[in-house]
Design an enzyme around this catalytic site. Structure first.
Site, PDB file in Angstrom:
ATOM      1  N   GLY A  12      31.896  44.015  49.866  1.00 38.39           N
ATOM      2  CA  GLY A  12      31.573  45.013  48.837  1.00 38.39           C
ATOM      3  C   GLY A  12      30.615  46.063  49.340  1.00 38.39           C
ATOM      4  O   GLY A  12      29.575  46.329  48.732  1.00 38.39           O
ATOM      5  N   SER A  14      31.533  49.371  50.154  1.00 36.20           N
ATOM      6  CA  SER A  14      32.029  50.745  49.992  1.00 36.20           C
ATOM      7  C   SER A  14      31.025  51.619  49.253  1.00 36.20           C
ATOM      8  O   SER A  14      31.051  52.847  49.377  1.00 36.20           O
ATOM      9  CB  SER A  14      33.348  50.726  49.219  1.00 36.20           C
ATOM     10  OG  SER A  14      33.258  49.884  48.087  1.00 36.20           O
ATOM     11  N   ARG A  15      30.173  50.975  48.453  1.00 36.04           N
ATOM     12  CA  ARG A  15      29.201  51.749  47.678  1.00 36.04           C
ATOM     13  C   ARG A  15      27.989  50.868  47.362  1.00 36.04           C
ATOM     14  O   ARG A  15      27.966  49.687  47.725  1.00 36.04           O
ATOM     15  CB  ARG A  15      29.785  52.278  46.364  1.00 36.04           C
ATOM     16  CG  ARG A  15      30.907  51.568  45.835  1.00 36.04           C
ATOM     17  CD  ARG A  15      31.668  52.205  44.702  1.00 36.04           C
ATOM     18  NE  ARG A  15      32.475  51.150  44.104  1.00 36.04           N
ATOM     19  CZ  ARG A  15      32.152  50.497  43.002  1.00 36.04           C
ATOM     20  NH1 ARG A  15      31.078  50.833  42.330  1.00 36.04           N
ATOM     21  NH2 ARG A  15      32.920  49.534  42.553  1.00 36.04           N
ATOM     22  N   ASP A  63      40.006  41.316  49.004  1.00 39.51           N
ATOM     23  CA  ASP A  63      39.436  40.851  47.740  1.00 39.51           C
ATOM     24  C   ASP A  63      38.749  39.511  48.011  1.00 39.51           C
ATOM     25  O   ASP A  63      39.406  38.571  48.483  1.00 39.51           O
ATOM     26  CB  ASP A  63      40.583  40.690  46.726  1.00 39.51           C
ATOM     27  CG  ASP A  63      40.088  40.292  45.342  1.00 39.51           C
ATOM     28  OD1 ASP A  63      39.031  39.642  45.248  1.00 39.51           O
ATOM     29  OD2 ASP A  63      40.780  40.628  44.365  1.00 39.51           O
ATOM     30  N   VAL A  64      37.467  39.415  47.698  1.00 41.55           N
ATOM     31  CA  VAL A  64      36.727  38.190  48.041  1.00 41.55           C
ATOM     32  C   VAL A  64      37.247  36.957  47.304  1.00 41.55           C
ATOM     33  O   VAL A  64      36.948  35.835  47.700  1.00 41.55           O
ATOM     34  CB  VAL A  64      35.195  38.322  47.798  1.00 41.55           C
ATOM     35  CG1 VAL A  64      34.580  39.316  48.754  1.00 41.55           C
ATOM     36  CG2 VAL A  64      34.872  38.636  46.346  1.00 41.55           C
ATOM     37  N   ASN A  90      27.769  40.301  49.378  1.00 38.81           N
ATOM     38  CA  ASN A  90      27.189  41.283  48.457  1.00 38.81           C
ATOM     39  C   ASN A  90      28.116  41.628  47.295  1.00 38.81           C
ATOM     40  O   ASN A  90      27.644  41.985  46.219  1.00 38.81           O
ATOM     41  CB  ASN A  90      26.851  42.551  49.252  1.00 38.81           C
ATOM     42  CG  ASN A  90      26.532  43.715  48.338  1.00 38.81           C
ATOM     43  OD1 ASN A  90      25.427  43.816  47.797  1.00 38.81           O
ATOM     44  ND2 ASN A  90      27.506  44.602  48.122  1.00 38.81           N
ATOM     45  N   SER A 142      20.596  37.845  42.151  1.00 34.72           N
ATOM     46  CA  SER A 142      19.994  38.790  41.195  1.00 34.72           C
ATOM     47  C   SER A 142      18.844  38.098  40.495  1.00 34.72           C
ATOM     48  O   SER A 142      18.846  36.866  40.330  1.00 34.72           O
ATOM     49  CB  SER A 142      21.016  39.219  40.140  1.00 34.72           C
ATOM     50  OG  SER A 142      20.374  39.898  39.082  1.00 34.72           O
ATOM     51  N   TYR A 155      27.110  36.533  33.951  1.00 32.65           N
ATOM     52  CA  TYR A 155      26.507  37.085  35.173  1.00 32.65           C
ATOM     53  C   TYR A 155      25.330  36.214  35.620  1.00 32.65           C
ATOM     54  O   TYR A 155      25.231  35.842  36.801  1.00 32.65           O
ATOM     55  CB  TYR A 155      26.052  38.526  34.907  1.00 32.65           C
ATOM     56  CG  TYR A 155      25.472  39.232  36.105  1.00 32.65           C
ATOM     57  CD1 TYR A 155      26.279  39.691  37.138  1.00 32.65           C
ATOM     58  CD2 TYR A 155      24.091  39.469  36.203  1.00 32.65           C
ATOM     59  CE1 TYR A 155      25.748  40.356  38.232  1.00 32.65           C
ATOM     60  CE2 TYR A 155      23.546  40.133  37.285  1.00 32.65           C
ATOM     61  CZ  TYR A 155      24.377  40.574  38.302  1.00 32.65           C
ATOM     62  OH  TYR A 155      23.842  41.233  39.382  1.00 32.65           O
ATOM     63  N   LYS A 159      25.003  34.010  39.120  1.00 39.43           N
ATOM     64  CA  LYS A 159      23.965  34.216  40.136  1.00 39.43           C
ATOM     65  C   LYS A 159      23.102  32.959  40.309  1.00 39.43           C
ATOM     66  O   LYS A 159      22.648  32.659  41.426  1.00 39.43           O
ATOM     67  CB  LYS A 159      23.103  35.429  39.766  1.00 39.43           C
ATOM     68  CG  LYS A 159      23.871  36.765  39.815  1.00 39.43           C
ATOM     69  CD  LYS A 159      24.424  37.083  41.205  1.00 39.43           C
ATOM     70  CE  LYS A 159      25.006  38.485  41.278  1.00 39.43           C
ATOM     71  NZ  LYS A 159      25.512  38.811  42.614  1.00 39.43           N
TER      72      LYS A 159
HETATM   73  P1  NAP Z   1      28.342  48.403  42.799  1.00 41.23           P
HETATM   74  O1  NAP Z   1      27.660  49.674  43.129  1.00 41.23           O
HETATM   75  O2  NAP Z   1      29.110  48.281  41.524  1.00 41.23           O
HETATM   76  O3  NAP Z   1      29.298  48.023  44.043  1.00 41.23           O
HETATM   77  C1  NAP Z   1      30.032  46.837  44.005  1.00 41.23           C
HETATM   78  C2  NAP Z   1      30.715  46.614  45.333  1.00 41.23           C
HETATM   79  O4  NAP Z   1      31.413  45.359  45.269  1.00 41.23           O
HETATM   80  C3  NAP Z   1      31.753  47.672  45.665  1.00 41.23           C
HETATM   81  O5  NAP Z   1      31.714  47.919  47.035  1.00 41.23           O
HETATM   82  C4  NAP Z   1      33.067  46.994  45.273  1.00 41.23           C
HETATM   83  O6  NAP Z   1      34.204  47.450  46.002  1.00 41.23           O
HETATM   84  C5  NAP Z   1      32.765  45.566  45.661  1.00 41.23           C
HETATM   85  N1  NAP Z   1      33.650  44.602  45.007  1.00 41.23           N
HETATM   86  C6  NAP Z   1      33.808  44.358  43.682  1.00 41.23           C
HETATM   87  N2  NAP Z   1      34.721  43.400  43.492  1.00 41.23           N
HETATM   88  C7  NAP Z   1      35.148  43.018  44.731  1.00 41.23           C
HETATM   89  C8  NAP Z   1      36.073  42.072  45.209  1.00 41.23           C
HETATM   90  N3  NAP Z   1      36.774  41.289  44.360  1.00 41.23           N
HETATM   91  N4  NAP Z   1      36.253  41.945  46.537  1.00 41.23           N
HETATM   92  C9  NAP Z   1      35.572  42.729  47.416  1.00 41.23           C
HETATM   93  N5  NAP Z   1      34.676  43.656  47.015  1.00 41.23           N
HETATM   94  C10 NAP Z   1      34.468  43.791  45.689  1.00 41.23           C
HETATM   95  O7  NAP Z   1      27.316  47.174  42.771  1.00 41.23           O
HETATM   96  P2  NAP Z   1      25.814  47.073  43.303  1.00 41.23           P
HETATM   97  O8  NAP Z   1      24.907  47.457  42.198  1.00 41.23           O
HETATM   98  O9  NAP Z   1      25.674  47.723  44.618  1.00 41.23           O
HETATM   99  O10 NAP Z   1      25.693  45.494  43.468  1.00 41.23           O
HETATM  100  C11 NAP Z   1      25.872  44.846  44.710  1.00 41.23           C
HETATM  101  C12 NAP Z   1      25.411  43.396  44.551  1.00 41.23           C
HETATM  102  O11 NAP Z   1      24.032  43.392  44.167  1.00 41.23           O
HETATM  103  C13 NAP Z   1      26.158  42.625  43.476  1.00 41.23           C
HETATM  104  O12 NAP Z   1      26.347  41.302  43.885  1.00 41.23           O
HETATM  105  C14 NAP Z   1      25.215  42.700  42.290  1.00 41.23           C
HETATM  106  O13 NAP Z   1      25.416  41.660  41.376  1.00 41.23           O
HETATM  107  C15 NAP Z   1      23.876  42.619  42.991  1.00 41.23           C
HETATM  108  N6  NAP Z   1      22.729  43.157  42.230  1.00 41.23           N
HETATM  109  C16 NAP Z   1      22.697  44.463  41.859  1.00 41.23           C
HETATM  110  C17 NAP Z   1      21.578  44.930  41.169  1.00 41.23           C
HETATM  111  C18 NAP Z   1      21.445  46.358  40.734  1.00 41.23           C
HETATM  112  O14 NAP Z   1      20.462  46.681  40.037  1.00 41.23           O
HETATM  113  N7  NAP Z   1      22.346  47.242  41.105  1.00 41.23           N
HETATM  114  C19 NAP Z   1      20.521  44.078  40.862  1.00 41.23           C
HETATM  115  C20 NAP Z   1      20.613  42.742  41.255  1.00 41.23           C
HETATM  116  C21 NAP Z   1      21.716  42.306  41.961  1.00 41.23           C
HETATM  117  P3  NAP Z   1      35.114  48.671  45.458  1.00 41.23           P
HETATM  118  O15 NAP Z   1      34.227  49.898  45.590  1.00 41.23           O
HETATM  119  O16 NAP Z   1      36.278  48.681  46.350  1.00 41.23           O
HETATM  120  O17 NAP Z   1      35.412  48.361  44.032  1.00 41.23           O
END
Ligand code: NAP
Length: 250
Positions: A12, A14-15, A63-64, A90, A142, A155, A159
């Protein structure tokens, strides 16, 4: 260059947080595999940019939740870069909802990506790391996994499960010098939090921290560098909260 010569697969990436980890790992000398499931253009653009900047990156769709795709991901990673030193689990999704609103479908989807995905990735990467008698696995958990908030039922449980998976897999990794830890971020600005971070709900989350602010991306990536690098050789089975003191721990 704290990761010179290392090869990292970041699911994950890409972004959001995953993309930031990929960029920082490259800046520290690693070769990286960028993984995506939908955002092909973004993943490829990130890989192209990193390669133009003199780094080594490839983008691979997988896809994970699909074991066959994950097997191929690791095979392609090894074909490209010769080995896998670091896996960052991630990829993750979030859907907010009160207890009585969570459907079976939403439960299964969150558990699939956030918990079964890392399980599959750990299982499939293990033979590579065992064969070279070393590796690092970093699970992006998280603060929700320790806060158990009411509006993130599935969620939070996914986690908390990931925190447990971290510790169980660390037991198996120890004899092979595979160190397994989790990083548990508080809120940081990404697509996942775009609709929340500036809202009253987001303010409430930020107000729960001791530091009264959201995380910066580098707060999270620096923890991921530390756990992946050779400077750290004694931390395993830990959940490292990067949450502004939202969770005070034991
Ligand atoms: P995000 O911007 O929504 O990005 C999610 C990433 O996961 C994207 O690259 C997406 O790929 C990929 N993804 C989703 N489903 C997938 C699958 N089935 N197989 C492979 N890749 C998949 O999320 P984020 O905020 O960066 O979060 C990243 C991690 O940090 C997550 O585990 C999230 O729970 C954790 N987290 C985030 C926060 C926060 O505040 N943002 C806080 C605590 C924890 P595509 O672009 O191809 O869809």
């Amino acid at each position: 260059m704290r990761l010179a010569g290392k090869v990292a697969v970041i699911t994950g990436s890409s972004r959001g947080i995953g993309a930031a980890i990929a960029q920082e790992y490259c800046a520290q000398g690693a070769k990286v595999v960028i993984n995506y499931v939908h955002s092909e253009a973004q993943a490829q653009a990130l890989a192209d940019k990193l390669n133009q900047d003199g780094h080594n990156a490839i983008a691979i769709k997988a896809d994970v939740t699909e074991r066959a795709e994950i097997k191929q991901l690791f095979e392609q990673a090894v074909a490209a870069f010769g080995k896998i030193d670091i896996l960052v689990n991630n990829a993750g999704i979030n859907k907010r909802g009160w207890f009585d609103e969570v459907t079976d479908e939403a439960w299964d989807e969150i558990m699939g990506v956030n918990l079964k995905g890392p399980f599959i990735c750990c299982q499939e990467v293990f033979p590579y790391m065992q064969a070279q008698q070393g590796g690092r696995i970093i699970n992006i958990s998280s603060v929700a996994g320790q806060y158990h908030g009411p509006k993130t039922v599935h969620y939070a449980v996914s986690k908390a499960g990931l925190n447990s998976l971290t510790k169980v897999i660390a037991r198996y990794g120890a004899e092979h010098n595979i160190l397994v830890n989790a990083v548990a971020p508080g809120i940081v600005r990404t697509d996942q939090t775009a609709d929340e971070i500036d809202s009253p709900a987001g303010r409430k989350v930020i107000d729960m921290t001791l530091l009264k602010k959201a995380a910066r991306m580098e707060d999270i990536t620096s923890a991921c560098v530390m756990l992946a690098s050779d400077e750290q050789q004694y931390m395993t089975a830990q959940v490292l909260a990067v949450s502004g003191g939202a969770i005070l721990g034991a």
